[in-house]
Write a protein that holds these residues in place. Structure first.
Motif, PDB file in Angstrom:
ATOM      1  N   PHE A 562      45.145  39.103  45.049  1.00 15.10           N
ATOM      2  CA  PHE A 562      44.872  39.335  43.511  1.00 15.10           C
ATOM      3  C   PHE A 562      45.664  41.040  43.376  1.00 15.10           C
ATOM      4  CE2 PHE A 562      42.561  35.851  42.855  1.00 15.10           C
ATOM      5  CZ  PHE A 562      42.526  35.642  41.392  1.00 15.10           C
ATOM      6  N   ALA A 563      45.306  41.740  44.319  1.00 13.18           N
ATOM      7  CA  ALA A 563      46.172  43.146  44.310  1.00 13.18           C
ATOM      8  C   ALA A 563      47.738  42.948  44.135  1.00 13.18           C
ATOM      9  CB  ALA A 563      45.615  43.986  45.482  1.00 13.18           C
ATOM     10  N   ALA A 564      48.052  42.102  44.798  1.00 14.33           N
ATOM     11  CA  ALA A 564      49.560  41.958  45.126  1.00 14.33           C
ATOM     12  C   ALA A 564      50.227  41.530  43.829  1.00 14.33           C
ATOM     13  CB  ALA A 564      50.005  41.152  46.199  1.00 14.33           C
ATOM     14  N   ILE A 565      49.359  40.698  42.959  1.00 12.66           N
ATOM     15  CA  ILE A 565      50.058  40.073  41.732  1.00 12.66           C
ATOM     16  C   ILE A 565      49.762  40.758  40.529  1.00 12.66           C
ATOM     17  CG2 ILE A 565      50.159  37.760  42.582  1.00 12.66           C
ATOM     18  CD1 ILE A 565      47.518  37.088  40.861  1.00 12.66           C
ATOM     19  N   GLY A 566      48.878  42.165  40.625  1.00 10.62           N
ATOM     20  CA  GLY A 566      48.841  43.186  39.727  1.00 10.62           C
ATOM     21  C   GLY A 566      47.327  43.108  39.065  1.00 10.62           C
ATOM     22  N   LEU A 567      46.312  42.256  39.890  1.00  9.14           N
ATOM     23  CA  LEU A 567      45.150  42.164  39.450  1.00  9.14           C
ATOM     24  C   LEU A 567      44.204  42.892  40.525  1.00  9.14           C
ATOM     25  CD1 LEU A 567      45.099  38.738  38.023  1.00  9.14           C
ATOM     26  CD2 LEU A 567      45.124  40.813  36.534  1.00  9.14           C
ATOM     27  N   PRO A 568      44.293  44.090  40.799  1.00  8.28           N
ATOM     28  CA  PRO A 568      43.315  44.911  41.987  1.00  8.28           C
ATOM     29  C   PRO A 568      41.936  44.829  41.676  1.00  8.28           C
ATOM     30  CG  PRO A 568      44.657  46.356  40.847  1.00  8.28           C
ATOM     31  CD  PRO A 568      45.249  45.372  40.282  1.00  8.28           C
ATOM     32  N   GLY A 569      41.182  44.304  42.291  1.00 14.08           N
ATOM     33  CA  GLY A 569      39.525  44.219  41.953  1.00 14.08           C
ATOM     34  C   GLY A 569      39.014  43.481  40.912  1.00 14.08           C
ATOM     35  N   HIS A 570      40.109  42.111  40.830  1.00  8.13           N
ATOM     36  CA  HIS A 570      39.613  41.515  39.820  1.00  8.13           C
ATOM     37  C   HIS A 570      38.713  40.411  40.094  1.00  8.13           C
ATOM     38  CE1 HIS A 570      40.070  37.638  37.574  1.00  8.13           C
ATOM     39  NE2 HIS A 570      40.061  38.214  36.658  1.00  8.13           N
ATOM     40  N   ARG A 574      35.282  40.221  37.778  1.00  7.75           N
ATOM     41  CA  ARG A 574      35.560  39.465  36.716  1.00  7.75           C
ATOM     42  C   ARG A 574      35.226  39.754  35.564  1.00  7.75           C
ATOM     43  NH1 ARG A 574      35.024  36.407  41.134  1.00  7.75           N
ATOM     44  NH2 ARG A 574      33.288  34.840  39.986  1.00  7.75           N
ATOM     45  N   GLN A 575      34.003  39.989  35.259  1.00  5.04           N
ATOM     46  CA  GLN A 575      33.375  40.204  33.978  1.00  5.04           C
ATOM     47  C   GLN A 575      33.775  41.469  33.258  1.00  5.04           C
ATOM     48  OE1 GLN A 575      31.124  37.822  32.518  1.00  5.04           O
ATOM     49  NE2 GLN A 575      31.653  36.810  34.400  1.00  5.04           N
ATOM     50  N   ALA A 576      34.498  42.416  33.837  1.00  6.05           N
ATOM     51  CA  ALA A 576      34.939  43.636  33.313  1.00  6.05           C
ATOM     52  C   ALA A 576      36.461  43.333  32.882  1.00  6.05           C
ATOM     53  CB  ALA A 576      34.874  44.807  34.316  1.00  6.05           C
ATOM     54  N   TRP A 577      37.108  42.229  33.069  1.00  2.07           N
ATOM     55  CA  TRP A 577      38.526  41.904  32.640  1.00  2.07           C
ATOM     56  C   TRP A 577      38.200  40.863  31.506  1.00  2.07           C
ATOM     57  CZ3 TRP A 577      43.216  43.126  35.330  1.00  2.07           C
ATOM     58  CH2 TRP A 577      42.856  44.074  36.488  1.00  2.07           C
ATOM     59  N   SER A 578      38.774  41.279  30.573  1.00  7.96           N
ATOM     60  CA  SER A 578      38.952  40.274  29.483  1.00  7.96           C
ATOM     61  C   SER A 578      40.278  39.345  29.306  1.00  7.96           C
ATOM     62  CB  SER A 578      39.023  41.061  27.955  1.00  7.96           C
ATOM     63  OG  SER A 578      40.244  41.531  28.104  1.00  7.96           O
ATOM     64  N   PRO A 579      40.242  38.217  28.694  1.00  3.38           N
ATOM     65  CA  PRO A 579      41.700  37.580  28.890  1.00  3.38           C
ATOM     66  C   PRO A 579      42.748  38.438  28.468  1.00  3.38           C
ATOM     67  CG  PRO A 579      39.906  36.171  27.878  1.00  3.38           C
ATOM     68  CD  PRO A 579      39.249  37.412  28.024  1.00  3.38           C
ATOM     69  N   ASP A 581      43.064  41.662  29.006  1.00  3.97           N
ATOM     70  CA  ASP A 581      43.430  42.379  29.975  1.00  3.97           C
ATOM     71  C   ASP A 581      44.084  41.834  31.291  1.00  3.97           C
ATOM     72  OD1 ASP A 581      41.861  44.496  29.049  1.00  3.97           O
ATOM     73  OD2 ASP A 581      40.150  43.967  30.041  1.00  3.97           O
ATOM     74  N   VAL A 582      43.690  40.298  31.466  1.00  4.69           N
ATOM     75  CA  VAL A 582      44.423  39.657  32.735  1.00  4.69           C
ATOM     76  C   VAL A 582      45.933  39.335  32.099  1.00  4.69           C
ATOM     77  CG1 VAL A 582      44.440  37.324  33.746  1.00  4.69           C
ATOM     78  CG2 VAL A 582      42.215  38.560  33.493  1.00  4.69           C
ATOM     79  N   HIS A 583      46.055  39.001  30.858  1.00  4.93           N
ATOM     80  CA  HIS A 583      47.403  38.470  30.326  1.00  4.93           C
ATOM     81  C   HIS A 583      48.287  40.147  30.618  1.00  4.93           C
ATOM     82  CE1 HIS A 583      45.913  35.034  28.534  1.00  4.93           C
ATOM     83  NE2 HIS A 583      47.253  34.630  27.975  1.00  4.93           N
ATOM     84  N   ALA A 584      47.645  41.221  29.956  1.00  5.21           N
ATOM     85  CA  ALA A 584      48.644  42.210  30.104  1.00  5.21           C
ATOM     86  C   ALA A 584      49.161  42.742  31.495  1.00  5.21           C
ATOM     87  CB  ALA A 584      47.744  43.439  29.416  1.00  5.21           C
ATOM     88  N   ALA A 585      48.092  42.678  32.416  1.00  3.64           N
ATOM     89  CA  ALA A 585      48.506  42.878  33.719  1.00  3.64           C
ATOM     90  C   ALA A 585      49.651  41.998  34.650  1.00  3.64           C
ATOM     91  CB  ALA A 585      47.164  42.950  34.645  1.00  3.64           C
ATOM     92  N   LEU A 586      49.305  40.934  34.292  1.00  5.52           N
ATOM     93  CA  LEU A 586      50.307  39.587  34.558  1.00  5.52           C
ATOM     94  C   LEU A 586      51.722  39.983  33.846  1.00  5.52           C
ATOM     95  CD1 LEU A 586      48.025  36.648  35.011  1.00  5.52           C
ATOM     96  CD2 LEU A 586      48.974  38.387  36.985  1.00  5.52           C
TER      97      LEU A 586
END
Length: 638
Positions: A562-570, A574-579, A581-586
């Motif tokens: 997850f850290a390698a694809i741009g979602l460190p700590g996700h 997971r509750q702290a990440w909105s859809p 946020d996930v879209h933006a990071a990826l």
């Protein structure tokens, strides 16, 4: 259907028969014009009968009209044309629109139905026919030429009713305010006068009988009753680019005598009506004083009533309301009204000419949402399903206006608080006297019952998509698809209710790969899979438990991927990440889901690929991820 003759004595014939063939079946509303015209006519000693044809199938029109005409023998027939179409693009789309409400497409054509009614009347009676109504008044000259009535009323009919004998005798017609009449091959419209709201009450026992017949007692007096209209204010000084109201009602806003307003509301309340709609452009033009005055009057009206009367109206976000003022309104049985903000982008709001800015819209959205939820919970009442509506497809929408708005919505986490969303993605185009509204003449098109017209004809549903978004995405259909994704993913949690978790488990989980897990974990996972496949109602939570169980066997490897694809700590939060946020990071790293999967394959060895791959696939599905460069430009501020 009933006649208002109790105050004027018996009549050998009815002065005016009001008809309507323009009611919108998806939202049936007893014509308020019937109420208002009947009251005006009664003040001049005229008798009126009313018939809305919504509940009469077309094959029965001729028989019903013949019997009505035989019984009433009207001196004049008035046809009410409330609207020329629904103004909703999904009613007239050539194909079902992604993300649009479920509607029967191409089924609502009030101008055509009115034209058919006119032809039928011509075959049944020699009585003259007059056409009026809000929709008629928006395009009076064009509708006169098409429908060819004997008379028309543009705006209010007060002087026409006062001088009805002159109208029917064709005396001095040019001097009668708001009257249209034939002149050679065309029509002449008399002096255009914008009148204030009535200084008299409007409702009568006869009209109430018609309301009961139209809606049925439960829909008028029950817990889920419709709102019965009572006018409180007329006219609007603003120039919102999409609105026709100032053209029809005037640009001066005038307040009705509140004692008269309350007399009408009291009349209705004493007869069991439980909800009223205060008719106005916006009740708080320039000030909240009128809103607060009505709240106090409604509070007094409802004191001691076993069934309090709820009330609502259109309400601008500017002047702003503080939280304690909203609580006061709710305690006075005010029901939050529908509002559809164009965006949360100041330049966009300025170009649409709405009288508020982003800070006003955001405060109103948040304060009303939170205070109503608090109000209902304190009283042990359920919070109803919520829908976030926005006009993100206004004519002046750009990648910047959309992305700025979505970023603000995400910062407020509003998407988590709405069950559904609806984006208006095109403007219903009118000509308000200085050309087509908006900034979209090149993309404007009209639809008829026979399909798209070769030329623009404003008498038919005419729409324009925002040019900048059409250029950005490549076409109208692409705009629809983009906004459908935004509606269900970022403005609401709607997509979650449509996740097929059984399909996810069977299609994306390597069941054979579970054998590599420790035996207790594998056994528990297999049990969860059986339960998911057997009980779709709990499949979402069970799938979440399954994935968490599987990942628990390789937590460090999953975190590293997850850290390698741009979602460190996700994965651990997971509750702290909105859809969003996930879209933006990826989107910062990948142009497509396929590219992401290729990188994922490079990051994992065959012997440890299954667990992190499952976790990533779960993340993509759980957040409804779509990765496209053209979407990214509209979703995320530069």
């Amino acid at each position: 259907m009933s006649v208002d003759s109790s105050e004027t004595g018996p009549a050998t014939s009815t002065d005016l028969l009001l008809l309507s063939a323009s009611n919108y079946p998806a939202l049936p509303i007893y014509p308020y014009a019937f109420v208002q015209v009947s009251a005006i006519a009664a003040r001049h000693g005229l008798t009126v009968e009313r018939l809305d044809l919504l509940h009469t199938p077309k094959p029965r029109w001729e028989d019903v009209l013949r019997r009505t005409l035989d019984r009433t023998r009207p001196r004049l027939i008035g046809i009410h044309l409330r609207q020329v179409d629904s103004i909703f693009i999904w009613n007239y789309a050539e194909n079902p629109l992604p993300g649009a409400p479920e509607v029967v497409r191409n089924s609502y054509w009030p101008v055509d139905d009115t034209e058919e009614l006119m032809a039928l009347l011509r075959s049944l009676t020699d009585a003259p026919v007059m056409v009026g109504g809000f929709g008629f008044s928006t395009q009076a000259q064009a509708l006169l030429r098409r429908l060819r009535p004997d008379f028309g009323v543009v705006g209010e009919p007060d002087e026409v009713m006062a001088r009805l004998d002159d109208v029917l005798a064709h005396r001095n017609l040019d001097g009668i305010a708001n009257l249209a009449h034939p002149s050679g091959d065309d029509y002449t419209i008399g002096p255009r006068v914008f009148l204030p709201p009535p200084d008299h009450t409007e409702y009568s026992e006869a009209v109430l009988d018609d309301l009961l017949a139209f809606y049925g007692p439960d829909r008028l007096t029950g817990p889920d009753a419709v709102h019965v209209p009572v006018e409180i204010q007329r006219g609007c000084p603003y120039r919102c680019y999409f609105c026709t109201e100032p053209v029809v009602k005037g640009r001066q806003h005038r307040i009705r005598d509140l004692d008269v307003v309350m007399a009408d509301i009291t009349f209705l309340a004493d007869r069991g009506v439980t909800r009223v709609w205060l008719v106005c452009s916006e009740i708080n033009i320039g000030s909240n004083a009128l809103l607060f005055e009505m709240a106090e009057r409604m509070r007094k009206l409802n004191q001691g009533r076993a069934r309090p009367v709820g009330w609502t109206c259109y309400l601008l976000p500017n002047p702003a309301l503080e939280r304690e003022e909203i609580r006061m309104l709710l305690a006075a049985h005010f029901e939050p009204s529908w509002n559809q903000f164009a965006s949360y982008h100041d330049d966009n709001l300025k170009r649409t000419r709405v009288p508020y800015r982003a800070r006003h819209a955001v405060q109103a959205q948040v304060y009303w949402l939170e205070e109503e939820e608090r109000f209902l919970r304190e009283r042990g009442e359920p919070v109803p399903p919520r829908r976030l509506d926005m006009f993100l497809g206004n004519s002046y929408a750009t990648a910047e206006t959309v992305s700025t708005t979505l970023h603000a919505i995400n910062e407020l986490r509003l998407g988590d608080r709405f069950d559904d969303s609806l984006i208006t993605r095109a403007t219903r185009v009118f000509d308000l006297g200085d050309g087509l509204i908006g900034d979209a003449a090149d993309s404007t098109y009209s639809m008829s019952p026979r399909g798209r017209l070769a030329d623009v004809d404003l008498l038919y549903p005419t729409f324009s998509y925002p040019p900048a978004l059409v250029e950005e995405l490549g076409g109208n259909r692409a705009v629809d698809e983009f906004f459908a994704h935004v509606e269900e993913t970022f403005l609401s949690r709607a997509y979650r209710s449509r996740r097929d978790w059984r399909a996810f488990v069977t299609g994306r989980l390597d069941l054979g790969g579970l054998g590599a897990l420790a035996r207790p974990v594998a056994a528990e996972a297999e049990d969860l899979i059986r339960r998911i496949l057997a009980d779709p109602a709990d499949a979402g939570e069970l799938t979440r438990s399954l994935v968490e169980l599987v990942v628990s066997a390789r937590p460090d490897r999953t975190r590293a991927v997850f850290a390698a694809i741009g979602l460190p700590g996700h994965w651990d939060d997971r509750q702290a990440w909105s859809p969003y946020d996930v879209h933006a990071a990826l989107a910062r790293r990948f142009d497509s889901i396929e590219e992401l999967r290729d990188v994922l394959q490079e990051l994992t060895e065959p012997e440890d690929a299954e667990v992190p791959r499952l976790a990533v696939e779960y993340c993509l599905y759980d957040n409804n991820v779509v990765l496209r460069p053209d979407y990214a430009r509209l979703l995320f501020p530069a």
